[in-house]
Design a protein around this motif. Structure first.
Motif, PDB file in Angstrom:
ATOM      1  N   MET A 165       0.814  -1.216   0.000  1.00  0.00           N
ATOM      2  CA  MET A 165       0.000   0.000   0.000  1.00  0.00           C
ATOM      3  C   MET A 165       0.850   1.270   0.000  1.00  0.00           C
ATOM      4  O   MET A 165       0.439   2.296  -0.528  1.00  0.00           O
ATOM      5  CB  MET A 165      -0.948  -0.005   1.194  1.00  0.00           C
ATOM      6  N   SER A 166       2.052   1.206   0.591  1.00  0.00           N
ATOM      7  CA  SER A 166       2.909   2.396   0.576  1.00  0.00           C
ATOM      8  C   SER A 166       3.750   2.477  -0.696  1.00  0.00           C
ATOM      9  O   SER A 166       4.357   3.507  -0.970  1.00  0.00           O
ATOM     10  CB  SER A 166       3.820   2.415   1.808  1.00  0.00           C
ATOM     11  N   TYR A 199       2.405   1.593  -3.911  1.00  0.00           N
ATOM     12  CA  TYR A 199       1.481   2.063  -4.953  1.00  0.00           C
ATOM     13  C   TYR A 199       0.525   3.074  -4.320  1.00  0.00           C
ATOM     14  O   TYR A 199      -0.459   2.700  -3.702  1.00  0.00           O
ATOM     15  CB  TYR A 199       0.696   0.894  -5.550  1.00  0.00           C
ATOM     16  N   TYR A 200       0.858   4.344  -4.453  1.00  0.00           N
ATOM     17  CA  TYR A 200       0.022   5.388  -3.861  1.00  0.00           C
ATOM     18  C   TYR A 200      -0.054   6.589  -4.793  1.00  0.00           C
ATOM     19  O   TYR A 200       0.694   6.721  -5.740  1.00  0.00           O
ATOM     20  CB  TYR A 200       0.572   5.828  -2.502  1.00  0.00           C
ATOM     21  N   PRO A 255      -3.602   4.927  -1.131  1.00  0.00           N
ATOM     22  CA  PRO A 255      -3.285   3.761  -1.955  1.00  0.00           C
ATOM     23  C   PRO A 255      -4.112   3.759  -3.247  1.00  0.00           C
ATOM     24  O   PRO A 255      -5.276   4.141  -3.255  1.00  0.00           O
ATOM     25  CB  PRO A 255      -3.668   2.567  -1.082  1.00  0.00           C
ATOM     26  N   ALA A 298      -2.767  -1.136  -5.861  1.00  0.00           N
ATOM     27  CA  ALA A 298      -2.389  -1.711  -4.565  1.00  0.00           C
ATOM     28  C   ALA A 298      -3.443  -2.700  -4.089  1.00  0.00           C
ATOM     29  O   ALA A 298      -3.127  -3.816  -3.648  1.00  0.00           O
ATOM     30  CB  ALA A 298      -2.189  -0.606  -3.540  1.00  0.00           C
ATOM     31  N   TYR A 299      -4.712  -2.314  -4.197  1.00  0.00           N
ATOM     32  CA  TYR A 299      -5.780  -3.204  -3.756  1.00  0.00           C
ATOM     33  C   TYR A 299      -5.913  -4.417  -4.667  1.00  0.00           C
ATOM     34  O   TYR A 299      -6.219  -5.519  -4.197  1.00  0.00           O
ATOM     35  CB  TYR A 299      -7.101  -2.437  -3.663  1.00  0.00           C
TER      36      TYR A 299
END
Length: 112
Positions: free
Chosen positions: A44-45, A47-48, A63, A67-68
């Protein structure tokens, strides 16, 4: 669900190695609960996108959808792998009987 998995584990091993089996179960459960959030936080950190709000001097890191997608795709892949592993294991309870190991052989105990 954890209680039923431990019961399956206990009935699947001979009594002399029950402590080792339940200890290994706890070890792998703790391994997953410590590594999972760290891996998810890293993804998540990585791909933001930055969100600039009016009146806030520092932009917020949000995010992205990628990321998800990676998190849920990875979780689905692990789930499918574990589902195949479960299908490959021997069924412990069947028809009200529990298979116990005794001196390298099996005996059935009727559960009432």
């Amino acid at each position: 669900m954890n209680i039923s998995l431990i019961n399956i584990l206990v009935f699947s091993v001979p009594p002399r190695i029950m402590g080792v089996a339940t200890g290994a179960n706890s070890l792998f459960r703790n391994f997953g609960s410590t590594r999972g959030p760290a891996i998810a936080g890293t993804i998540m950190s990585t791909y933001y996108t930055l969100l600039k709000l009016p009146g806030v001097p520092i932009p917020l890191k949000i995010p992205t959808e990628k990321a998800y997608e990676m998190l849920f795709g990875g979780a689905a892949g692990i789930y499918l792998l574990l589902a195949l592993l479960i299908l490959a294991t021997r069924e412990v309870t069947k028809g009200g009987r529990i298979h116990e190991m005794e001196n390298e052989g099996e005996k059935e105990v009727v559960v009432e």
